[in-house]
Design an enzyme around this catalytic site. Structure first.
Site, PDB file in Angstrom:
ATOM      1  N   HIS A 289      58.633 -78.914  -1.069  1.00  0.00           N
ATOM      2  CA  HIS A 289      59.115 -78.209   0.128  1.00  0.00           C
ATOM      3  C   HIS A 289      58.296 -76.957   0.369  1.00  0.00           C
ATOM      4  CE1 HIS A 289      61.521 -76.967  -3.365  1.00  0.00           C
ATOM      5  NE2 HIS A 289      61.566 -75.750  -2.851  1.00  0.00           N
TER       6      HIS A 289
ATOM      7  N   HIS B 224      58.510 -73.244   2.090  1.00  0.00           N
ATOM      8  CA  HIS B 224      59.409 -72.232   2.650  1.00  0.00           C
ATOM      9  C   HIS B 224      58.661 -71.523   3.774  1.00  0.00           C
ATOM     10  CE1 HIS B 224      62.313 -71.888  -0.844  1.00  0.00           C
ATOM     11  NE2 HIS B 224      61.277 -72.394  -1.491  1.00  0.00           N
TER      12      HIS B 224
HETATM   13  P1  AMP Z   1      62.936 -73.545  -4.638  1.00  0.00           P
HETATM   14  O1  AMP Z   1      63.493 -72.472  -5.510  1.00  0.00           O
HETATM   15  O2  AMP Z   1      61.534 -73.264  -4.164  1.00  0.00           O
HETATM   16  O3  AMP Z   1      63.081 -74.916  -5.256  1.00  0.00           O
HETATM   17  O4  AMP Z   1      63.815 -73.522  -3.316  1.00  0.00           O
HETATM   18  C1  AMP Z   1      64.936 -74.333  -3.098  1.00  0.00           C
HETATM   19  C2  AMP Z   1      65.625 -73.803  -1.857  1.00  0.00           C
HETATM   20  O5  AMP Z   1      66.528 -74.790  -1.408  1.00  0.00           O
HETATM   21  C3  AMP Z   1      66.436 -72.516  -2.090  1.00  0.00           C
HETATM   22  O6  AMP Z   1      65.948 -71.484  -1.228  1.00  0.00           O
HETATM   23  C4  AMP Z   1      67.873 -72.947  -1.735  1.00  0.00           C
HETATM   24  O7  AMP Z   1      68.603 -71.928  -1.080  1.00  0.00           O
HETATM   25  C5  AMP Z   1      67.635 -74.150  -0.831  1.00  0.00           C
HETATM   26  N1  AMP Z   1      68.722 -75.116  -0.781  1.00  0.00           N
HETATM   27  C6  AMP Z   1      69.397 -75.677  -1.806  1.00  0.00           C
HETATM   28  N2  AMP Z   1      70.318 -76.535  -1.360  1.00  0.00           N
HETATM   29  C7  AMP Z   1      70.211 -76.557   0.004  1.00  0.00           C
HETATM   30  C8  AMP Z   1      70.880 -77.250   1.058  1.00  0.00           C
HETATM   31  N3  AMP Z   1      71.865 -78.135   0.814  1.00  0.00           N
HETATM   32  N4  AMP Z   1      70.522 -77.012   2.344  1.00  0.00           N
HETATM   33  C9  AMP Z   1      69.530 -76.117   2.615  1.00  0.00           C
HETATM   34  N5  AMP Z   1      68.851 -75.427   1.666  1.00  0.00           N
HETATM   35  C10 AMP Z   1      69.188 -75.645   0.376  1.00  0.00           C
END
Ligand code: AMP
Length: 117
Positions: free
Chosen positions: A103, A105
């Site tokens: 993903h 950001h």
């Molecule tokens: P990372 O730490 O780079 O893996 O980022 C994962 C991101 O996913 C975090 O910023 C979370 O807030 C986000 N996240 C987790 N679950 C969900 C969800 N159901 N919908 C939207 N964002 C999410």
């Protein structure tokens, strides 16, 4: 490391968990982060099952890689981020990657500091 199809983004792609979609095409889904770290915080994920960037580079077709990058920039365009943005890919444990599905950001909407991810 094998792809875990029970991760939260895989569930979003299967419509098992709702999301607030910003942009979608054949290659990507972009949606608002549930726990925003900036005024605008959007995630862009490829529809293919890739754990991180290296996994995508090793296993995806050039078409999928192009589609992912084009999808990121289509999302930025859809958000109309004329004052700028930050693009972050957390990869692996040292970067604090929580969700094992690739993903990007997109952080924007305010003056970003070093604390923004
Ligand atoms: P990372 O730490 O780079 O893996 O980022 C994962 C991101 O996913 C975090 O910023 C979370 O807030 C986000 N996240 C987790 N679950 C969900 C969800 N159901 N919908 C939207 N964002 C999410």
């Amino acid at each position: 490391m094998t792809y875990d199809s029970n991760n939260v983004f895989a569930k979003i792609l299967r419509h098992e968990i709702p999301n607030k979609t910003v942009y979608e095409d054949d290659f990507v889904l972009a949606f608002y982060d549930i726990n925003p770290k900036a005024k605008i915080h959007v995630l862009v994920i490829p529809k293919g099952e890739y754990i991180n960037f290296q996994d995508m580079l090793d296993h995806a077709s050039q078409n999928e890689i192009d589609g992912f990058l084009k999808g990121i920039f289509a999302t930025i365009k859809a958000l109309n981020l004329t004052d700028g943005y930050r693009l972050v890919f957390n990869t692996g444990r040292d970067a604090g990657q929580e969700v094992p599905h690739l993903h990007a950001h997109i952080l924007a909407g305010e003056k970003l500091s070093a604390d923004h991810l």
